[in-house]
Scaffold this motif. Sequence first.
Motif, PDB file in Angstrom:
ATOM      1  N   LYS A 222       0.825  -1.215   0.000  1.00  0.00           N
ATOM      2  CA  LYS A 222       0.000   0.000   0.000  1.00  0.00           C
ATOM      3  C   LYS A 222       0.856   1.260   0.000  1.00  0.00           C
ATOM      4  N   ASP A 224       2.488   4.575  -0.986  1.00  0.00           N
ATOM      5  CA  ASP A 224       1.975   5.638  -1.850  1.00  0.00           C
ATOM      6  C   ASP A 224       2.754   6.920  -1.593  1.00  0.00           C
ATOM      7  N   GLN A 431       2.546   2.747   8.218  1.00  0.00           N
ATOM      8  CA  GLN A 431       2.144   3.019   6.843  1.00  0.00           C
ATOM      9  C   GLN A 431       2.403   4.479   6.482  1.00  0.00           C
TER      10      GLN A 431
END
Length: 446
Positions: A222, A224, A431
């Motif tokens: 994930k 980004d 994250q």
Amino acid sequence: MITLKEALKLSKAELASLKEELKAKIAAKAELNAYVDILNVGEGIPIAIKDNIQVSGWSVTSGSNILKGYIAPYNATVIEKLLANGMSPFGRTNMDEFAMGSTTESSCYGKTLNPLNHNCVPGGSSGGSAAAVAAGLAVAALGSDTGGSIRQPAAFCGIVGMKPTYGRVSRYGLGAYASSLDQIGPMTQNVEDAAILYDIIQGYDPKDSTSADRNDGTVSDKLDANVKLKIAIVPDYVKDASEEVRKAYAKAIEALKNAGHTIVEKSLMDPKYDISAYYITATAEATTNLARYDGIRYGNRVEGENLKDTFLQTRSNGFGPEVQRRIMLGNFVLSSGYYDAYYVKAQKVRRLIQEEYNKIFEEVDLILTPVAPRTAYEFGALSDPLEMYLSDIYTISVNLAGLPAISLPVDTAENGMPVGLQLIAAPYAEQTLFNGALSLETQLQG
């Protein structure tokens, strides 16, 4: 050097060829002393392992004479996770004795050289892992971070080093220095590789009583770089840093602005309180943890005239000067009459540091700070132990607060040495941390 992401696509035959290539490179650059032993477990992607992480059947010494001859009877949880994900522990990397140091000079195997300049330190205590990755002797490596021991050598050697949230990666099988501060983390060539290796080693482990019982999923799938974040900078925090570090800090801020992130100014308490709280806490815990090394149960033993003399001789001959110094400091702050005056106060300051970070993270996603006050310095430049302790000024508060942080190269100083900065995130916000780091890396490379 092939990246970890690229290595994941190799066949068994290609991996075998890669390992032979690495062995040849390691032999050709033996003067670096990055590895203290070349061993191989399994057929997977070769990952260098810091010499304080248990690998079944390997000699594991934590860089100390007192553990010479000890053979690990089991695998650390992170090793089991590597093996379960197609990776292979490949060689022990050098380190400061029991992870107590910032230069990888205190190892019983001798010092590790910085591959970018052999006259300079590679940082510590995970200096062997950092040097191995920087020199192309490892696809990636595992290190441990108690007060900056992944991030600082990563900055000095120009690689990426990531310290996870406390409890996010199991400490089962890690040689303990300070149990409330230690964390295992990835040391890699780039941010994406760090995210991949982090995903493999993270997760709950019932064998570690401090392991976080939660599932936040993986981060590498994930990633980004285009997510827009609110990032705090700390101008007053860098006033005592060298000119090249301040220049790199300004460069990173400009790069983050160009990437579309919002930059806000914040303040942190004087880092002298971080230093005091850290070295009281770390030495107190080290004293307790290292009490087990008595020459009776495992490791080296020096026979004395009686049991007490055996203990004294074993520990006096087995531990190096820096470890002995920290054991003495730890015994002092835990002793009757000083426990309340030092240790208890240090825990109160630690709580204030945690609360300060929590308050900042109510308003921002990340914090950008230096990793070290200066670039890698020459061997012998910090002859006073207190000077070495002060070199951890920007990294130790992260461990005291249990936060995740990542170091990545941002600039190159006039002397050719890399300048690393770190991004810090809220607990379990890995994250966000990796996204911000990837954005900065992409902007700087682009």
